[in-house]
Design an enzyme around this catalytic site. Structure first.
Site, PDB file in Angstrom:
ATOM      1  N   ASP A   1       3.512   9.520  -0.919  1.00 40.20           N
ATOM      2  CA  ASP A   1       2.362   8.718  -0.505  1.00 40.20           C
ATOM      3  C   ASP A   1       2.136   7.596  -1.491  1.00 40.20           C
ATOM      4  O   ASP A   1       2.307   7.792  -2.705  1.00 40.20           O
ATOM      5  CB  ASP A   1       1.099   9.593  -0.447  1.00 40.20           C
ATOM      6  CG  ASP A   1       0.252   9.319   0.782  1.00 40.20           C
ATOM      7  OD1 ASP A   1       0.362   8.206   1.332  1.00 40.20           O
ATOM      8  OD2 ASP A   1      -0.512  10.206   1.193  1.00 40.20           O
TER       9      ASP A   1
ATOM     10  N   HIS B   1       0.808  -1.220   0.000  1.00 37.96           N
ATOM     11  CA  HIS B   1       0.000   0.000   0.000  1.00 37.96           C
ATOM     12  C   HIS B   1       0.842   1.272   0.000  1.00 37.96           C
ATOM     13  O   HIS B   1       0.323   2.350  -0.280  1.00 37.96           O
ATOM     14  CB  HIS B   1      -0.926   0.012   1.229  1.00 37.96           C
ATOM     15  CG  HIS B   1      -2.008  -1.015   1.151  1.00 37.96           C
ATOM     16  ND1 HIS B   1      -3.313  -0.699   0.824  1.00 37.96           N
ATOM     17  CD2 HIS B   1      -1.989  -2.360   1.331  1.00 37.96           C
ATOM     18  CE1 HIS B   1      -4.042  -1.804   0.818  1.00 37.96           C
ATOM     19  NE2 HIS B   1      -3.255  -2.823   1.118  1.00 37.96           N
TER      20      HIS B   1
END
Length: 490
Positions: free
Chosen positions: A382, A170
């Site tokens: 991110d 992720h």
């Protein structure tokens, strides 16, 4: 379980339920976060299983009976991996969050490469693998989530346990010049090659992994084009894919259109006297770029004095890892910066920055998304950033502006219609905000409509489907809802 019934088994560091002690009593609350939101509907009433740590290290606590109620309401089985405080400290706070998290987010100066963390990481991964082996059958598809559990396939194979097993990362995967700083780099890469499918958020992450793999295993060869490719290392073959995670678009879009959420949104605008609202929403973390963002607001008000009294910046920071010193220091830094900016620019009836350090109920967060004219989503790095997608889905008026960091995974999908900025460039962000403030309604509407269409099409179910198709040539529909499964399993 019916013979031959293939179940989807999700394995993650934390279960989708959190144990909380209130007034001396233990209660079970549904977990927050993108992963739970994403996978709970996929497992519900489909014979699904979720394996993870409960969040408690109390050996006297009967976790299983506490979770059984939650499990029957959730519509899938939960199995816990018991961890001691020492294991949590070494594997979770240590290796996962003091080594992998900063390293993979390009912040290697924050890494603490303690060998004891590595040993504990392996011990806990072995513990997880034992539970996975015990609680699953050869028919099941095992889907491992994230950087805490990169050694699952390696340990299952070392036990002689044959399973179809996929892994999804992720967070970003770093380029070789950063990854090679990891003392255990070869062992981590080797462990990842043991999965049948390794999924990343973006094509760039997949490229970074492939470059690291070739650096450490020059014999590795890749074949194919498109989102999923095949890699051969010696006589072993596995697949690599890019699967950008998303959200349940309809859930956010419909909630934004509810009457009570609309009223809440109106009250937020009223409280700020219908000034333009710039919104930041983040978990409190040093990767999110919150201090840089507040300095950008300071730069905006210094460079464009015409905006004084006409705009409000609202920053929501959701508490995170509050017991860790670095996060306490970050919180203090942010609060001081907010005080400084407000001290410099406030006048009677107007305070430029509104800072909320707390968790908001889902409806209220959607009301803020709906009320905001501009979303300022500027992480330093991110994996994806679901806030960018949530804002677009909840922007029912269809004329908001998304100002997005080029270092967020979401930028790969949203770059055409979001306003991309460098999160380290305070003046660039100030200029982008000033321009977004003056954009005409037609232009804003065209861009937001395209962003909403993109998130609607590539939603959370599309993400799950694309991973399962690559992993086992199946889609979500191949795990149909079966009300009787609960009773068949006994």
């Amino acid at each position: 379980m019916t013979s031959g019934q293939q179940r989807l088994v999700v394995v993650s560091n934390r279960l989708p339920a959190a144990l909380k002690q209130e007034n001396g009593e233990w209660t079970v609350k549904a977990g927050a976060g993108g992963l739970v939101t994403a996978l709970a509907p996929v497992l519900k009433n489909r014979g699904g299983v979720w394996i993870g740590w409960s969040g408690s290290s109390d050996p006297t606590l009967d976790v299983d009976s506490l979770l059984s109620d939650f499990s029957s309401k959730a519509g899938y089985d939960l199995y816990t991996v018991p961890l001691t405080k020492e294991e949590v400290d070494g594997y979770y706070f240590g290796f996962s969050n003091e080594i992998i998290w900063p390293l993979f987010h390009d912040l290697q100066t924050r890494c603490r490469f303690h060998p004891k963390y590595w040993r504990m990481y392996l011990d806990v991964n072995f513990k997880f693998a034992e539970i996975v082996a015990r609680r699953t059958t050869p028919d099941d598809y095992i889907w491992i989530q994230d950087y805490h559990l990169m050694h699952q396939a390696f340990f299952l194979k070392s036990m002689g346990v044959k399973r179809q097993i996929g892994f999804f990362l992720h967070i970003p995967f770093p380029p070789p010049d950063i990854f090679m700083k990891l003392p255990w780099r070869w062992k981590v890469i080797q462990a990842l090659t043991e999965f049948d499918l390794v999924g990343f958020q973006t094509m760039q992450d997949r490229r970074n992994f492939l470059e690291c793999l070739r650096r450490l295993m020059p014999e590795a060869k890749s074949e194919g084009r498109g989102p999923v490719i095949t890699v051969k290392v010696g006589n072993r073959e596995f697949r690599l894919g890019a699967f950008p995670i998303s959200i349940d678009f309809n859930q956010f879009s419909e909630m934004a259109q509810r009457e009570e959420v609309g009223q809440m949104s109106f009250r937020i605008k009223e409280a700020l006297r219908h000034r333009k609202i710039i919104l930041g929403v983040d978990r409190l973390d040093y990767t999110k770029g919150i201090p840089e963002r507040i300095r950008s607001i300071q730069t905006l008000l210094r460079r464009y004095p015409d905006l004084k009294g006409r705009v409000n910046f609202v920053q929501i920071a959701v508490p995170s890892r509050e017991e860790v010193d670095e996060y306490k220091e970050l919180r203090t830094e942010i609060e001081q910066l907010v005080g400084r900016v407000n001290g410099e620019f406030s006048f009677p009836g107007w305070v430029p920055v509104h800072y909320h350090y707390k968790s908001f109920p889902h409806e209220e967060l959607v009301a803020y998304y709906s009320a905001a004219d501009i979303a300022l989503v500027t992480p330093l790095r991110d994996g994806m950033n679901l806030v960018a997608k949530e804002y677009c889905a909840a922007n029912a008026s269809g004329d908001g502006v998304l100002v997005l960091s080029e270092f967020a995974g979401a930028a790969a999908q949203m770059q055409k219609y979001a306003y991309l900025v460098n999160p380290y460039d305070m003046e660039g962000i100030a200029k982008a905000l000033h321009r977004a403030f003056h954009w005409d309604k037609e232009e804003r509407s065209r861009h937001m409509t395209a962003l909403r269409d993109q998130v609607r099409t590539n939603n959370i179910y599309w993400w799950v489907d694309s991973f399962l198709r690559a992993g086992i040539a199946k889609s979500l529909d191949d795990f149909p809802e079966v009300e009787t499964l609960k009773f068949e399993r006994g």
